[in-house]
Motif scaffolding. Sequence first.
Motif, short mmCIF file in Angstrom:
data_model
loop_
_atom_site.label_atom_id
_atom_site.label_comp_id
_atom_site.label_asym_id
_atom_site.label_seq_id
_atom_site.Cartn_x
_atom_site.Cartn_y
_atom_site.Cartn_z
N ARG A 38 0.82 -1.21 0.00
CA ARG A 38 0.00 0.00 0.00
C ARG A 38 0.86 1.26 0.00
NH1 ARG A 38 -3.74 -1.87 5.15
NH2 ARG A 38 -4.33 -3.95 4.34
N THR A 39 2.10 1.15 0.41
CA THR A 39 2.97 2.32 0.52
C THR A 39 4.16 2.25 -0.42
OG1 THR A 39 4.15 1.25 2.34
CG2 THR A 39 2.31 2.69 2.92
N GLY A 40 4.00 1.56 -1.55
CA GLY A 40 5.08 1.48 -2.52
C GLY A 40 6.26 0.68 -2.01
N TRP A 41 5.97 -0.38 -1.32
CA TRP A 41 6.97 -1.30 -0.78
C TRP A 41 7.87 -0.67 0.30
CZ3 TRP A 41 5.39 -5.85 -2.16
CH2 TRP A 41 4.77 -6.03 -3.40
N GLU A 42 7.36 0.37 0.90
CA GLU A 42 8.06 0.93 2.05
C GLU A 42 7.42 0.35 3.32
OE1 GLU A 42 10.63 2.82 2.26
OE2 GLU A 42 10.91 3.15 0.11
N PRO A 43 8.19 -0.35 4.12
CA PRO A 43 7.60 -0.98 5.33
C PRO A 43 7.30 0.06 6.41
CG PRO A 43 9.96 -1.36 5.27
CD PRO A 43 9.64 -0.66 3.99
N ILE A 44 6.17 0.72 6.26
CA ILE A 44 5.80 1.76 7.22
C ILE A 44 5.51 1.14 8.59
CG2 ILE A 44 4.14 3.58 7.72
CD1 ILE A 44 6.02 4.14 5.39
N GLU A 45 4.88 -0.02 8.60
CA GLU A 45 4.49 -0.67 9.87
C GLU A 45 5.03 -2.09 9.90
OE1 GLU A 45 0.45 -1.82 12.41
OE2 GLU A 45 0.31 -0.77 10.48
N LEU A 46 5.71 -2.41 10.95
CA LEU A 46 6.26 -3.75 11.13
C LEU A 46 5.23 -4.62 11.86
CD1 LEU A 46 9.93 -2.96 12.24
CD2 LEU A 46 9.08 -3.48 9.95
N ILE A 47 4.98 -5.78 11.32
CA ILE A 47 4.03 -6.72 11.91
C ILE A 47 4.81 -7.67 12.82
CG2 ILE A 47 2.22 -8.40 11.48
CD1 ILE A 47 1.65 -5.57 10.47
N ARG A 48 4.46 -7.69 14.09
CA ARG A 48 5.14 -8.54 15.05
C ARG A 48 4.23 -9.72 15.43
NH1 ARG A 48 9.66 -6.09 17.10
NH2 ARG A 48 9.86 -3.85 16.62
N VAL A 49 4.86 -10.82 15.68
CA VAL A 49 4.12 -12.04 16.06
C VAL A 49 4.81 -12.67 17.26
CG1 VAL A 49 3.28 -12.51 13.72
CG2 VAL A 49 5.48 -13.44 14.45
N ARG A 50 4.06 -13.56 17.91
CA ARG A 50 4.63 -14.35 19.00
C ARG A 50 4.05 -15.75 18.94
NH1 ARG A 50 1.78 -15.34 23.69
NH2 ARG A 50 -0.24 -14.30 23.91
N ALA A 51 4.74 -16.67 19.57
CA ALA A 51 4.31 -18.07 19.53
C ALA A 51 3.02 -18.28 20.32
CB ALA A 51 5.41 -18.97 20.10
N ILE A 52 2.23 -19.21 19.85
CA ILE A 52 0.97 -19.55 20.51
C ILE A 52 1.24 -20.65 21.53
CG2 ILE A 52 -1.36 -20.45 20.17
CD1 ILE A 52 -1.32 -19.32 17.38
N ASP A 53 0.75 -20.45 22.74
CA ASP A 53 0.88 -21.46 23.78
C ASP A 53 -0.27 -22.45 23.69
OD1 ASP A 53 3.11 -20.18 24.73
OD2 ASP A 53 2.01 -18.99 26.20
N LYS A 54 0.03 -23.70 23.91
CA LYS A 54 -0.99 -24.73 23.91
C LYS A 54 -0.83 -25.59 25.16
CE LYS A 54 1.61 -28.09 21.12
NZ LYS A 54 1.58 -28.91 19.89
#
Length: 404
Positions: A214-230
Amino acid sequence: MSRSQPPSPALLPGVDRAAFAVALAVRLRRHGVPVGLTGIEDFVRAMAVSPPVSRAELYWAARISLVRQRCDIEVFDAVFSAVFDSGGLALDPHARRTPQVNPHGGDDDAFASVSTSSTDEQPGGGLPWVTLPQVVAEAGESESELAVPERLPSELDGLADVSFEELDAGEMDLLSRWLAAAVVDWPTRRSRRHRVDTRGHRIAARCTLERSRRTGWEPIELIRVRAIDKPRPVVMLCDVSQSMQAQAPAYFHLMRALALVARAEVFAFATTLTRLTSVLTHKSAEVAIEQATDKVTDRFGGTRIASNVQALLSSHHGGRTRGAIVIVGSDGWDSDPPEDLAAAMARLRRRAHRVIWMNPRAGAPGFEPQVAAMAAALPYCDKLLPADTFRSLQRVITEISHAR
């Protein structure tokens, strides 16, 4: 400079407000005033927020909280007067909007008495507003109905410390439900799956690049993830040999609680290994225990702990022991050589997250694992716990829940 006036003392010091409100509500109900639980709660809160310092304040707090209909005001006034006239709490004659008229003649500010039932004339039939209810130590010598009852342990709590041999089927079922309710906090482990979380320490490159379109391949927002506990898997093996005949039914109830709540894999063994997960998950505890008992054909015979542990690890169910909490319920009497049991437990310990051994003999004073098989297995166990009562089984559940 004027000095501030000291606060007026409370009208009813040291009074149990809840007992006082309930007693007054009961008296009003006997004379036809419909007092609900909401009104009683409002009255208690009113006395807590603004403790009455005069009879007038007490009157209005009770009347506003307990009376809902105009036609009940006259009955409320008569009950209030009959209760408090004998206590010596004077009421300001100007506190009421309409003064009460004494039907028997006399002073206009006097209050009419109320005809009470026979229960009100008995000792202890009044309200607990002058003094606190009598303590338990004097309750046996007093005839007062306001004595605080002695807090005896409940039937369920008392049965929790009774040995398995002294419990019947009904008590076993009652305690099994209590045991299942104790399985509330279960340990978890990190899985390989991830989910989006702003507090995560890992950046999801694919999701970040997808959004950067959406921003011309400029990473404006970094998507962070974490492991799911089971939930961490649980495997339990129960000894049903002759020496464990008294404990086997109770251990079946523990296995059923684990199978229902934690989706555990449960097995029974004597000379052979029998999987009981499918039958113990029946919705009826009585039917589940009966089916489990019928399915174990070699119960109350000999014991081969080492062979059955090896059989579990070699079967396709052995994969459930990886990273699991493994519980072994046995007294340690084994017909296999101790070195075979040591080798099997060492293999199990390398797979499992924790190994807990329940021994019904461990609750005896001065217990020491002198049996050869028990001594051989103990170095590969994280915990050796007694399991001779339902309370000790609850401690096993507590120990499992702390295995983070």
